[in-house]
Enzyme design. Structure first.
Site, mmCIF file in Angstrom:
data_model
loop_
_atom_site.group_PDB
_atom_site.id
_atom_site.type_symbol
_atom_site.label_atom_id
_atom_site.label_comp_id
_atom_site.label_asym_id
_atom_site.label_seq_id
_atom_site.Cartn_x
_atom_site.Cartn_y
_atom_site.Cartn_z
ATOM 1 N N ASN A 147 0.883 -1.116 -0.064
ATOM 2 C CA ASN A 147 0.144 0.069 -0.105
ATOM 3 C C ASN A 147 0.804 1.257 0.044
ATOM 4 O OD1 ASN A 147 -1.785 1.892 0.235
ATOM 5 N ND2 ASN A 147 -2.494 1.473 2.579
ATOM 6 N N TRP A 148 0.924 1.925 -1.079
ATOM 7 C CA TRP A 148 1.975 2.922 -1.193
ATOM 8 C C TRP A 148 1.329 4.324 -0.712
ATOM 9 C CZ3 TRP A 148 3.870 1.664 -6.913
ATOM 10 C CH2 TRP A 148 4.644 0.740 -6.959
ATOM 11 N N LYS A 149 0.061 4.321 -0.342
ATOM 12 C CA LYS A 149 -0.646 5.491 0.159
ATOM 13 C C LYS A 149 -0.182 6.827 -0.782
ATOM 14 C CE LYS A 149 -0.161 3.374 4.493
ATOM 15 N NZ LYS A 149 -0.070 3.461 6.191
ATOM 16 N N GLY B 74 3.008 -1.097 4.173
ATOM 17 C CA GLY B 74 3.123 0.539 3.755
ATOM 18 C C GLY B 74 4.457 1.160 3.484
ATOM 19 N N GLY B 75 5.083 1.632 4.448
ATOM 20 C CA GLY B 75 6.257 2.274 4.258
ATOM 21 C C GLY B 75 7.443 1.309 3.655
ATOM 22 N N HIS C 191 -9.580 1.378 5.016
ATOM 23 C CA HIS C 191 -8.246 1.499 5.873
ATOM 24 C C HIS C 191 -8.489 2.528 7.116
ATOM 25 C CE1 HIS C 191 -4.225 2.690 6.574
ATOM 26 N NE2 HIS C 191 -3.730 1.732 5.853
ATOM 27 N N SER D 124 3.654 -1.593 10.268
ATOM 28 C CA SER D 124 5.241 -1.618 10.633
ATOM 29 C C SER D 124 5.776 -2.812 10.412
ATOM 30 C CB SER D 124 5.530 -0.993 11.892
ATOM 31 O OG SER D 124 5.025 0.416 12.096
ATOM 32 N N GLY E 89 2.618 2.968 10.792
ATOM 33 C CA GLY E 89 3.740 4.015 10.352
ATOM 34 C C GLY E 89 4.355 4.421 11.867
ATOM 35 N N GLU F 40 -5.309 -4.299 10.696
ATOM 36 C CA GLU F 40 -4.136 -3.397 11.039
ATOM 37 C C GLU F 40 -4.397 -2.464 12.361
ATOM 38 O OE1 GLU F 40 -2.135 -2.478 7.047
ATOM 39 O OE2 GLU F 40 -4.007 -1.070 7.313
ATOM 40 N N GLU G 77 -6.802 5.089 7.812
ATOM 41 C CA GLU G 77 -6.717 6.446 7.356
ATOM 42 C C GLU G 77 -7.905 7.124 6.725
ATOM 43 O OE1 GLU G 77 -2.668 5.585 5.418
ATOM 44 O OE2 GLU G 77 -1.892 5.318 7.309
HETATM 45 P P1 13P Z 1 3.265 1.104 7.536
HETATM 46 O O1 13P Z 1 3.615 -0.464 7.097
HETATM 47 O O2 13P Z 1 3.773 2.197 6.994
HETATM 48 O O3 13P Z 1 3.070 0.755 8.885
HETATM 49 O O4 13P Z 1 1.621 1.010 6.924
HETATM 50 C C1 13P Z 1 0.973 -0.084 7.141
HETATM 51 C C2 13P Z 1 -0.442 0.104 6.588
HETATM 52 O O5 13P Z 1 -1.061 1.068 6.855
HETATM 53 C C3 13P Z 1 -0.879 -0.708 5.236
HETATM 54 O O6 13P Z 1 -2.130 -0.270 4.732
#
Ligand code: 13P
Length: 249
Positions: free
Chosen positions: A9-11, A234-235, A95, A213, A173, A167, A97
């Site tokens: 997930n590149w956001k 994510g990251g 999600h 994470s 993050g 999640e 977010e």
């Molecule tokens: P991180 O891996 O950056 O913590 O993000 C997780 C996430 O929200 C994936 O959808």
């Protein structure tokens, strides 16, 4: 055994050029991987370009969000048909977010899940508790509620095409991963709730990803858990080397 799914997930990261460069590398690097499914979720602007590159490859394409309506006066929104047109086979929905920063409720997410399934997109349905909910012993209550409300009126035929991603919001993050035991406990609970809603056969075969994470260093411990069937990253998915290491857990 449930085949693991590793999703990136590149956001709100990467230009079209950057996303296309990654997709070309991923297509070549992951071509021979058959024991995992791999999905990339670029930002909306890069979907069509990445979709074109990934055509005929083993790597799937996901959107990070969508609107529930087929079409209409919804400025700034994108429909399921538009995502399919861009080459998507999956869509991330619910999600945290989207829930916490953009006010998405369980019932709105339910509409989106219903629309995605009607259009034959495979939803990656995200759920998870916030820190204060975990500290207040509300984790299971929250997870049950998100599942019950989010999956309202979703049939047992359709639920088989969903993936659930656990999640915990406090792990996203923050560098604070849930321990493998904490994640496993939540996954067992989610499986039980799905079993209660749809029967044990579906509960036991539901693909449940962990997100929050995930890194090359902690992925193996998480994936060693019986009820963790993949990761939503994510990251650590933004860099091809790091994502490749995660896939090779
Ligand atoms: P991180 O891996 O950056 O913590 O993000 C997780 C996430 O929200 C994936 O959808």
């Amino acid at each position: 055994m449930i085949k693991p799914l590793i999703a990136a997930n590149w956001k709100m990261h990467k230009t079209i050029g950057e996303a296309a460069g990654f997709a070309r590398q991923a297509k070549a690097a992951f071509a021979s991987i058959t024991d995992r499914d791999i999905v990339i979720a670029p930002p909306c602007t890069a979907l069509a370009a990445v979709g074109e590159i990934l055509k005929g490859s083993t790597v799937g394409l996901a959107a990070q969000n969508m609107h529930w309506a087929e079409k209409g006066a919804f400025t700034g929104e994108v429909s399921a048909a538009m995502l399919i047109d861009a080459g998507c086979d999956h869509v991330i929905l619910g999600h945290s977010e989207r829930r916490n920063l953009f006010g998405e409720t369980d019932s709105l997410i339910n509409k989106k899940l219903t629309a995605a399934l009607t259009s034959h997109l495979k939803p990656i349905f995200c759920i998870g508790e916030r820190l204060e909910e975990r500290e207040g012993d509300q984790t299971f209550h929250i997870l049950r509620q998100q599942l019950h409300k989010g999956l309202n009126n979703i049939s047992s035929g359709d639920i088989r095409r969903c993936v659930i991603a656990y999640e915990p919001v406090w792990a996203i993050g923050t560098g604070k991963t849930a321990t493998p035991e904490q994640a496993e406990q939540a996954h067992v609970f989610i499986r039980e709730v799905i079993g209660d809603l749809y029967g044990a056969a579906i509960g036991n075969t539901m693909r449940i990803l962990y997100g929050g994470s995930v890194t090359p260093d902690n992925v193996a411990g998480l994936m060693a858990q019986r009820n963790i069937n993949g990761a939503l990253v994510g990251g650590a998915s933004l860099d091809i080397e790091s994502f490749t290491k995660i896939i090779g857990f």
